[in-house]
Design a protein around this motif. Structure first.
Motif, PDB file in Angstrom:
ATOM      1  N   THR A 104      36.366 -18.281   9.631  1.00 59.64           N
ATOM      2  CA  THR A 104      35.571 -17.110  10.723  1.00 59.64           C
ATOM      3  C   THR A 104      35.433 -17.904  12.132  1.00 59.64           C
ATOM      4  O   THR A 104      35.569 -17.221  13.093  1.00 59.64           O
ATOM      5  N   ALA A 105      34.914 -19.239  11.991  1.00 58.74           N
ATOM      6  CA  ALA A 105      34.846 -19.818  13.475  1.00 58.74           C
ATOM      7  C   ALA A 105      36.038 -19.746  14.155  1.00 58.74           C
ATOM      8  O   ALA A 105      36.101 -19.774  15.277  1.00 58.74           O
ATOM      9  N   ALA A 106      37.141 -19.832  13.528  1.00 55.85           N
ATOM     10  CA  ALA A 106      38.385 -19.921  14.299  1.00 55.85           C
ATOM     11  C   ALA A 106      38.985 -18.612  14.967  1.00 55.85           C
ATOM     12  O   ALA A 106      39.584 -18.824  15.544  1.00 55.85           O
ATOM     13  N   GLN A 107      38.054 -17.510  14.598  1.00 55.96           N
ATOM     14  CA  GLN A 107      38.568 -16.407  15.302  1.00 55.96           C
ATOM     15  C   GLN A 107      38.157 -16.326  16.784  1.00 55.96           C
ATOM     16  O   GLN A 107      37.243 -15.630  17.122  1.00 55.96           O
ATOM     17  N   ALA A 108      38.959 -17.062  17.589  1.00 50.57           N
ATOM     18  CA  ALA A 108      38.577 -17.159  18.784  1.00 50.57           C
ATOM     19  C   ALA A 108      39.275 -15.981  19.571  1.00 50.57           C
ATOM     20  O   ALA A 108      40.019 -15.352  18.901  1.00 50.57           O
ATOM     21  N   GLU A 109      38.964 -15.844  20.656  1.00 51.62           N
ATOM     22  CA  GLU A 109      39.476 -14.853  21.529  1.00 51.62           C
ATOM     23  C   GLU A 109      41.115 -15.087  21.805  1.00 51.62           C
ATOM     24  O   GLU A 109      41.594 -15.990  22.055  1.00 51.62           O
ATOM     25  N   THR A 110      41.609 -13.945  21.353  1.00 51.79           N
ATOM     26  CA  THR A 110      43.018 -13.724  21.800  1.00 51.79           C
ATOM     27  C   THR A 110      43.349 -12.441  22.485  1.00 51.79           C
ATOM     28  O   THR A 110      42.836 -11.312  21.786  1.00 51.79           O
ATOM     29  N   GLY A 111      44.140 -12.512  23.498  1.00 51.99           N
ATOM     30  CA  GLY A 111      44.436 -11.304  24.053  1.00 51.99           C
ATOM     31  C   GLY A 111      43.116 -10.808  24.650  1.00 51.99           C
ATOM     32  O   GLY A 111      42.286 -11.632  25.157  1.00 51.99           O
ATOM     33  N   ALA A 112      43.071  -9.471  24.796  1.00 50.07           N
ATOM     34  CA  ALA A 112      41.834  -8.765  25.612  1.00 50.07           C
ATOM     35  C   ALA A 112      40.453  -8.975  24.798  1.00 50.07           C
ATOM     36  O   ALA A 112      40.589  -9.160  23.423  1.00 50.07           O
ATOM     37  N   PRO A 113      39.442  -9.191  25.524  1.00 45.51           N
ATOM     38  CA  PRO A 113      38.037  -9.563  24.835  1.00 45.51           C
ATOM     39  C   PRO A 113      37.648  -8.392  24.583  1.00 45.51           C
ATOM     40  O   PRO A 113      37.935  -7.102  24.574  1.00 45.51           O
ATOM     41  N   LEU A 114      36.573  -8.645  23.537  1.00 38.79           N
ATOM     42  CA  LEU A 114      36.151  -7.508  22.590  1.00 38.79           C
ATOM     43  C   LEU A 114      36.963  -6.556  21.993  1.00 38.79           C
ATOM     44  O   LEU A 114      36.663  -5.310  22.075  1.00 38.79           O
ATOM     45  N   ALA A 115      37.972  -7.300  21.230  1.00 40.60           N
ATOM     46  CA  ALA A 115      39.200  -6.208  20.854  1.00 40.60           C
ATOM     47  C   ALA A 115      38.453  -5.395  19.712  1.00 40.60           C
ATOM     48  O   ALA A 115      38.941  -4.338  19.449  1.00 40.60           O
ATOM     49  N   SER A 116      37.400  -5.721  18.824  1.00 42.71           N
ATOM     50  CA  SER A 116      36.895  -4.902  17.754  1.00 42.71           C
ATOM     51  C   SER A 116      35.998  -3.693  18.582  1.00 42.71           C
ATOM     52  O   SER A 116      35.137  -3.048  17.637  1.00 42.71           O
ATOM     53  N   TRP A 117      35.707  -3.517  19.527  1.00 43.26           N
ATOM     54  CA  TRP A 117      35.062  -2.591  20.375  1.00 43.26           C
ATOM     55  C   TRP A 117      35.617  -1.356  20.888  1.00 43.26           C
ATOM     56  O   TRP A 117      36.775  -1.718  21.634  1.00 43.26           O
ATOM     57  N   ASN A 118      35.398  -0.333  20.648  1.00 42.94           N
ATOM     58  CA  ASN A 118      35.900   0.832  21.306  1.00 42.94           C
ATOM     59  C   ASN A 118      35.391   0.948  22.772  1.00 42.94           C
ATOM     60  O   ASN A 118      34.262   0.344  23.249  1.00 42.94           O
ATOM     61  N   GLN A 156      31.846  -8.592  13.214  1.00 50.11           N
ATOM     62  CA  GLN A 156      33.090  -9.079  14.075  1.00 50.11           C
ATOM     63  C   GLN A 156      32.892  -8.596  15.405  1.00 50.11           C
ATOM     64  O   GLN A 156      33.154  -9.457  16.343  1.00 50.11           O
ATOM     65  N   PRO A 157      32.574  -7.371  15.855  1.00 51.60           N
ATOM     66  CA  PRO A 157      32.142  -7.265  17.051  1.00 51.60           C
ATOM     67  C   PRO A 157      31.334  -8.108  17.962  1.00 51.60           C
ATOM     68  O   PRO A 157      31.273  -8.523  19.095  1.00 51.60           O
ATOM     69  N   MET A 158      30.175  -8.477  16.917  1.00 48.01           N
ATOM     70  CA  MET A 158      29.142  -9.669  17.585  1.00 48.01           C
ATOM     71  C   MET A 158      29.677 -11.050  17.593  1.00 48.01           C
ATOM     72  O   MET A 158      29.417 -11.639  18.776  1.00 48.01           O
ATOM     73  N   ILE A 159      30.620 -11.393  16.835  1.00 47.17           N
ATOM     74  CA  ILE A 159      31.357 -12.700  16.921  1.00 47.17           C
ATOM     75  C   ILE A 159      32.220 -12.797  18.255  1.00 47.17           C
ATOM     76  O   ILE A 159      32.242 -13.772  18.737  1.00 47.17           O
ATOM     77  N   GLU A 160      32.783 -11.468  18.378  1.00 46.28           N
ATOM     78  CA  GLU A 160      33.715 -11.304  19.656  1.00 46.28           C
ATOM     79  C   GLU A 160      32.712 -11.618  20.974  1.00 46.28           C
ATOM     80  O   GLU A 160      33.170 -12.191  22.031  1.00 46.28           O
ATOM     81  N   VAL A 161      31.586 -10.892  21.041  1.00 55.08           N
ATOM     82  CA  VAL A 161      30.648 -11.040  22.226  1.00 55.08           C
ATOM     83  C   VAL A 161      30.123 -12.729  22.257  1.00 55.08           C
ATOM     84  O   VAL A 161      30.101 -13.241  23.289  1.00 55.08           O
ATOM     85  N   LEU A 162      29.829 -13.358  21.152  1.00 55.88           N
ATOM     86  CA  LEU A 162      29.479 -14.828  21.188  1.00 55.88           C
ATOM     87  C   LEU A 162      30.739 -15.538  21.986  1.00 55.88           C
ATOM     88  O   LEU A 162      30.573 -16.447  22.775  1.00 55.88           O
ATOM     89  N   ASN A 163      31.698 -15.331  21.397  1.00 60.40           N
ATOM     90  CA  ASN A 163      32.980 -16.045  21.865  1.00 60.40           C
ATOM     91  C   ASN A 163      33.160 -15.575  23.338  1.00 60.40           C
ATOM     92  O   ASN A 163      33.457 -16.466  24.219  1.00 60.40           O
ATOM     93  N   TYR A 164      33.130 -14.550  23.782  1.00 55.66           N
ATOM     94  CA  TYR A 164      33.219 -13.981  25.113  1.00 55.66           C
ATOM     95  C   TYR A 164      32.366 -14.797  26.066  1.00 55.66           C
ATOM     96  O   TYR A 164      32.696 -15.124  26.942  1.00 55.66           O
ATOM     97  N   LEU A 165      31.062 -14.487  25.558  1.00 53.19           N
ATOM     98  CA  LEU A 165      30.046 -14.983  26.484  1.00 53.19           C
ATOM     99  C   LEU A 165      30.254 -16.766  26.517  1.00 53.19           C
ATOM    100  O   LEU A 165      30.330 -17.124  27.790  1.00 53.19           O
TER     101      LEU A 165
END
Lengths: 349, 349
Positions: free
Chosen positions: A31-45, A178-187
């Protein structure tokens, strides 16, 4: 008789079967390894919520922006239950604590006829669901006290590695958004330090915050009981959890204790509950060019739907009142619709 | 009359003249910039203390060592007064607070005849020096309460930028021990996260911890009063410092509250006072291959000499008892002799 009744109750209260599971660590690392790849916030519309997060990060990290925030000041705060992971039908830590009520009552039989323990032992799910947060705090203090801090860590880890959510049949630590994990990583990728501000016990959340959210234990602020220094029978120093509340992180306590622990106003805060996140979100937003985000659970199909804001069902767990919704609109917070703003809910979707 | 008396007293209590000074920031940046260059711990003489620190870092960071500590677990804790900066003849924060007693009494005249305020207002230095830490806590709560958190930050910053130590005529933030700055840098260069565990107010220390020690505000654990959420006359949310103690970081409180805030046992701890660091140092050392260090002030020429351990003068500020000295030897802590182990005391030496 009490014991066998309690055992049966304990199982029912777990709301799902406990099964042998592979070690938690492997899963959490993934789970933790799901770092940002490509565009940020990929699971957000695409939409105003996603755009507001992107805009906030841009203006606070661009040196030429009037709202630039120096890296050492970049602090972001996240509620946990209902904001980072599932809180329905009942807060995960409460499930953990209820399971330990029978053994507590066995050790202290006088609690059998005292509330809220009597209700818990009755097994009456409807009555249990109506217990107040203060009742739950009493249960937390009852079941998490009198033991060495290391012993509590061990009990927490064991439960987290085995207990499963009744609806998905998955570990609670898999039920993170998952969208919040992406926010944490992006920040974090933009120099923000991420913190948890939870109504739950800090000591419980710290057992998985690093691996699940990438947030180290020292950046978890939660409700916390007292610790007492002493010595065991071999005269080795120990710290014991005491049945006394020191930090009460409900309602305004969340921002009061955040300041007590970290001494600053976050630049962004995420929450979902009008009883426990409102003051934090309001205080953050009042600080100028800052971002306050409230997550609205309006997706009964993929997760749960509850308010009562916007005519959603009214529940006692993670209430999002219409009053908070109106304040959010008036003060310029962002309200996230799980249904419309999130492409997927979980990492396993 | 009260006012002019108070003003005169205020000046005396400052124990030195306040003078216009260049902005604090330039100086502090320079201090923080003294990173490691060349051999580590350059201001330490070769000897068992320096060797113990080097050995500890080596065995806890070498992957092949049986005592290897994963980076996420590398936590180091430092007392402040007498361990990182000068605490004699009186704790710096107390000087800061005593200065504000006259204005407090002006606002609340009923305190004039109440202890410990009466003693402070008497100007009797000997009597003031005999006040207990509990008396000082009452002064701290009295002078630091009823104001917005941001206002307190401003007052603290102003004082820190101007007030000077009577002996050296330098800002208090210049009177940090260069050998300890090197320890902080060396630990961080080896993956340790450094924390302050102080009997002083966290909110005061956080105003300079970043620039002086390289320790961010959220890694400062101190004595702390309550904060109360509310609204100002324009209905803007504010947090106010309340005259109520929440975290008492004296004696065993230091390790109890460290656990409460960060949830872990440090791998190394540095302190100097038998009243306030003993339990922290003992608890750390009991955790296995860990390093506990006690600083003994035995250098009257370059700094101060006080114990009463090892026959040094007995003072009420930063007491290092013979009992703690004996415990240190028995349990295998390292006792640092400022006279023998430190080549120089301050960065400006």
């Amino acid at each position: 008789m009490t014991t066998s009744h309690s055992d049966g109750l304990s199982r029912r209260l777990l709301l799902g079967a406990l099964a042998a599971m592979p070690a938690l660590s492997g899963l959490l690392d993934a789970t933790a390894a799901q770092a940002e790849t490509g565009a940020p916030l990929a699971s957000w519309n695409d939409g105003p919520a996603k755009q507001a997060i992107l805009d906030f990060v841009r203006v606070t990290t661009d040196l030429s922006s009037k709202d630039f925030v120096p890296p050492e000041e970049r602090i972001a705060s996240f509620d946990q239950d209902g904001t980072l992971w599932v809180e329905h039908p009942v807060y995960s830590q409460i499930v953990f604590c209820l399971e330990h009520v029978p053994e507590l009552v066995k050790a202290k039989p006088e609690l059998k006829d005292r509330q809220p323990f009597k209700t818990v032992l009755s097994g009456d799910r409807e009555a249990i669901a109506k217990l107040s947060m203060r009742d739950f705090f009493e249960i937390v203090l009852g079941t998490q006290s009198g033991m060495d801090v290391e012993a509590f860590r061990e009990i927490s880890r064991k439960w987290l590695a085995e207990a499963k959510h009744p609806r998905w049949g998955r570990l609670y630590t898999e039920l993170v958004y998952q969208p919040m994990i992406e926010v944490l990583n992006y920040l974090r990728a933009n120099g923000y330090r991420t913190f948890i501000a939870t109504g739950g016990s800090a000591g419980f959340v710290r057992e998985y915050s690093g691996k699940v959210y990438g947030i180290p234990p020292e950046q978890v602020c939660g409700t916390e009981q007292a610790f007492k220094y002493g010595y065991d029978k071999d005269h080795r120093p120990i710290l014991t959890r005491e049945p006394k509340l020191v930090l009460d992180n409900l309602e305004a306590g969340k921002i009061e204790n955040f300041w007590l622990m970290y001494g600053r106003r976050p630049y962004t805060a995420f929450g979902n509950s009008s009883s426990d996140d409102l003051q934090m979100l309001e205080y953050v937003k009042a600080g100028g060019a800052r971002l306050s985000v409230a997550v609205l659970h309006d997706d009964a199909k993929r997760e749960y739907a509850y308010g009562p804001a916007q005519g959603l069902p009214n529940t006692s767990v993670g209430t999002f009142s219409q009053e908070m919704y109106d304040i959010a609109k008036k003060q310029g917070w962002i309200v996230v619709s799980m249904k419309d703003d999130w492409k997927r809910i979980f990492g396993f979707d």
